[in-house]
Design a protein around this motif. Structure first.
Motif, PDB file in Angstrom:
ATOM      1  N   ASN A  96       0.840  -1.201   0.000  1.00 38.20           N
ATOM      2  CA  ASN A  96       0.000   0.000   0.000  1.00 38.20           C
ATOM      3  C   ASN A  96       0.871   1.245   0.000  1.00 38.20           C
ATOM      4  O   ASN A  96       1.970   1.265   0.562  1.00 38.20           O
ATOM      5  CB  ASN A  96      -0.896   0.029   1.234  1.00 38.20           C
ATOM      6  N   TRP A  97       0.346   2.298  -0.661  1.00 38.02           N
ATOM      7  CA  TRP A  97       1.025   3.587  -0.615  1.00 38.02           C
ATOM      8  C   TRP A  97       0.018   4.683  -0.935  1.00 38.02           C
ATOM      9  O   TRP A  97      -0.556   4.718  -2.015  1.00 38.02           O
ATOM     10  CB  TRP A  97       2.199   3.662  -1.602  1.00 38.02           C
ATOM     11  N   ASP A 100      -3.319   3.923  -2.403  1.00 43.81           N
ATOM     12  CA  ASP A 100      -3.276   2.995  -3.519  1.00 43.81           C
ATOM     13  C   ASP A 100      -2.753   1.638  -3.060  1.00 43.81           C
ATOM     14  O   ASP A 100      -2.103   1.517  -2.017  1.00 43.81           O
ATOM     15  CB  ASP A 100      -2.358   3.504  -4.637  1.00 43.81           C
ATOM     16  N   LEU A 102      -0.347  -1.289  -4.844  1.00 40.38           N
ATOM     17  CA  LEU A 102       0.508  -1.596  -5.984  1.00 40.38           C
ATOM     18  C   LEU A 102       0.746  -3.099  -6.029  1.00 40.38           C
ATOM     19  O   LEU A 102       0.963  -3.728  -4.989  1.00 40.38           O
ATOM     20  CB  LEU A 102       1.840  -0.864  -5.878  1.00 40.38           C
ATOM     21  N   SER A 103       0.700  -3.677  -7.214  1.00 41.53           N
ATOM     22  CA  SER A 103       0.918  -5.115  -7.355  1.00 41.53           C
ATOM     23  C   SER A 103       1.888  -5.388  -8.493  1.00 41.53           C
ATOM     24  O   SER A 103       1.965  -4.627  -9.465  1.00 41.53           O
ATOM     25  CB  SER A 103      -0.403  -5.856  -7.583  1.00 41.53           C
ATOM     26  N   ARG A 113      -1.520  -0.397 -10.462  1.00 42.16           N
ATOM     27  CA  ARG A 113      -1.936   0.489  -9.370  1.00 42.16           C
ATOM     28  C   ARG A 113      -3.452   0.388  -9.235  1.00 42.16           C
ATOM     29  O   ARG A 113      -4.176   0.525 -10.216  1.00 42.16           O
ATOM     30  CB  ARG A 113      -1.513   1.928  -9.661  1.00 42.16           C
ATOM     31  N   TRP A 114      -3.908   0.115  -7.988  1.00 43.53           N
ATOM     32  CA  TRP A 114      -5.320  -0.042  -7.704  1.00 43.53           C
ATOM     33  C   TRP A 114      -5.729   0.914  -6.592  1.00 43.53           C
ATOM     34  O   TRP A 114      -4.906   1.274  -5.740  1.00 43.53           O
ATOM     35  CB  TRP A 114      -5.631  -1.461  -7.236  1.00 43.53           C
ATOM     36  N   ASP A 115      -6.983   1.303  -6.570  1.00 40.72           N
ATOM     37  CA  ASP A 115      -7.500   2.050  -5.437  1.00 40.72           C
ATOM     38  C   ASP A 115      -7.581   1.115  -4.237  1.00 40.72           C
ATOM     39  O   ASP A 115      -8.166   0.034  -4.325  1.00 40.72           O
ATOM     40  CB  ASP A 115      -8.882   2.628  -5.762  1.00 40.72           C
ATOM     41  N   LYS A 122      -6.188   1.865 -11.515  1.00 38.35           N
ATOM     42  CA  LYS A 122      -5.796   3.268 -11.662  1.00 38.35           C
ATOM     43  C   LYS A 122      -4.609   3.447 -12.607  1.00 38.35           C
ATOM     44  O   LYS A 122      -4.216   4.581 -12.862  1.00 38.35           O
ATOM     45  CB  LYS A 122      -5.469   3.870 -10.296  1.00 38.35           C
ATOM     46  N   SER A 124      -0.880   1.448 -14.655  1.00 40.70           N
ATOM     47  CA  SER A 124       0.146   0.423 -14.639  1.00 40.70           C
ATOM     48  C   SER A 124       1.519   1.073 -14.698  1.00 40.70           C
ATOM     49  O   SER A 124       1.644   2.275 -14.971  1.00 40.70           O
ATOM     50  CB  SER A 124      -0.038  -0.544 -15.816  1.00 40.70           C
ATOM     51  N   LEU A 158       8.100   5.565  -9.155  1.00 42.18           N
ATOM     52  CA  LEU A 158       8.377   4.128  -9.160  1.00 42.18           C
ATOM     53  C   LEU A 158       9.662   3.799  -9.923  1.00 42.18           C
ATOM     54  O   LEU A 158       9.856   2.681 -10.398  1.00 42.18           O
ATOM     55  CB  LEU A 158       7.194   3.338  -9.709  1.00 42.18           C
TER      56      LEU A 158
END
Length: 263
Positions: A96-97, A100, A102-103, A113-115, A122, A124, A158
């Motif tokens: 988490n950040w 968001d 991140l995976s 990137r996901w909410d 959100k 990539s 990133l």
């Protein structure tokens, strides 16, 4: 097919782990553990990433066609929220950040990137090489890629800000799998072993090992792919959790004093 590849490579991976870690085990301190509690875990979850936040467990699962991100209630293992990821990709670590999630993916060199609340996509991002695991220290996002190198990423771009090579008694340590920031150290599963490395984030030196041998799942050979992989830390409650791929339990543990401590 992918599982068959894993199994075919198992002896080679174990041999590599022994080369990297075996000779130093007598020199570095080794800690045992005590189980404080056990919580249900989905045995269908091929756990790749794990972290604890705001009372729940966030988990990512792997395998092509079965990868997902999910939010799990610790007490009973109920999946509160989940989202399947691209079925052509093998999901890996998460972190988490700033609202968001991140995976990573294993061999596609792309992350997502996901909410954090809704799991809505959100965007990539790209990276070189493989993606294995993510954690963060409040300043940087830390990434492992299966090599002895840990990358420290700028959370905004990133991009790689710096790297550190993980070594034990001066020898590189490979197969750094799921990682977690705990009390100023990076804890890292060593893939296909029962060991967790305690890593100094400044130098990359392994400060000691945590030996998880003795958990029921470490004693069973029924599924050779169901290895230790998953570390989460509840900072507010000072609780440490571990699990593995397809394990039926998440364990809350405390660490015992180290044996053969370095003078």
């Amino acid at each position: 097919m992918l599982i068959a590849i894993f199994r075919a490579a198992r002896l080679a991976v174990l041999a590599a782990a022994l080369v990297a870690c075996g000779p130093v085990q007598a020199e570095l301190p080794v800690q045992g553990f005590e189980v404080q509690a056990a919580y249900p875990h989905d045995t269908g979850a091929f756990t790749q990433g794990l972290f604890y936040l705001d009372g729940v467990i966030f988990e990512s699962t792997g395998l092509e066609g079965a990868s997902s991100i999910r939010k799990v209630r610790l007490a009973d293992g109920v999946v509160l929220q989940s989202r399947a990821t691209d079925p052509t990709m093998f999901g890996e670590g998460i972190v988490n950040w700033d609202g968001d999630l991140l995976s990573l993916t294993w061999r596609d060199s792309v992350g997502f990137r996901w909410d954090l609340k809704t799991f809505a996509p959100k965007g990539s991002f790209r990276y070189d090489g493989e993606g294995w695991a993510l954690t963060q220290d409040g300043r940087s996002i830390i990434m492992s890629d299966g090599t002895p190198t840990l990358r420290f990423l700028d959370p905004k771009t990133l991009k790689v800000a710096r790297t550190v090579t993980v070594t034990a008694e001066g020898r590189p340590v490979r197969n750094l799998n799921e990682i977690e920031w705990v009390k100023g150290e990076i804890l890292a599963n060593i893939w296909m072993t029962n060991r967790i490395a305690r890593i100094d984030p400044r130098t990359g030196a392994v400060k000691g090992w945590i030996d998880m041998t003795g958990l029921p799942e470490t004693l069973s050979q029924r599924d050779p792919d169901a290895v230790l992989n998953g570390i989460a830390y509840d900072k507010a409650g000072d609780r440490l959790f571990v699990t593995g791929k397809r394990w039926p339990q998440i364990y809350e543990i405390t660490l015992k004093p180290a044996k053969n401590p370095v003078p």
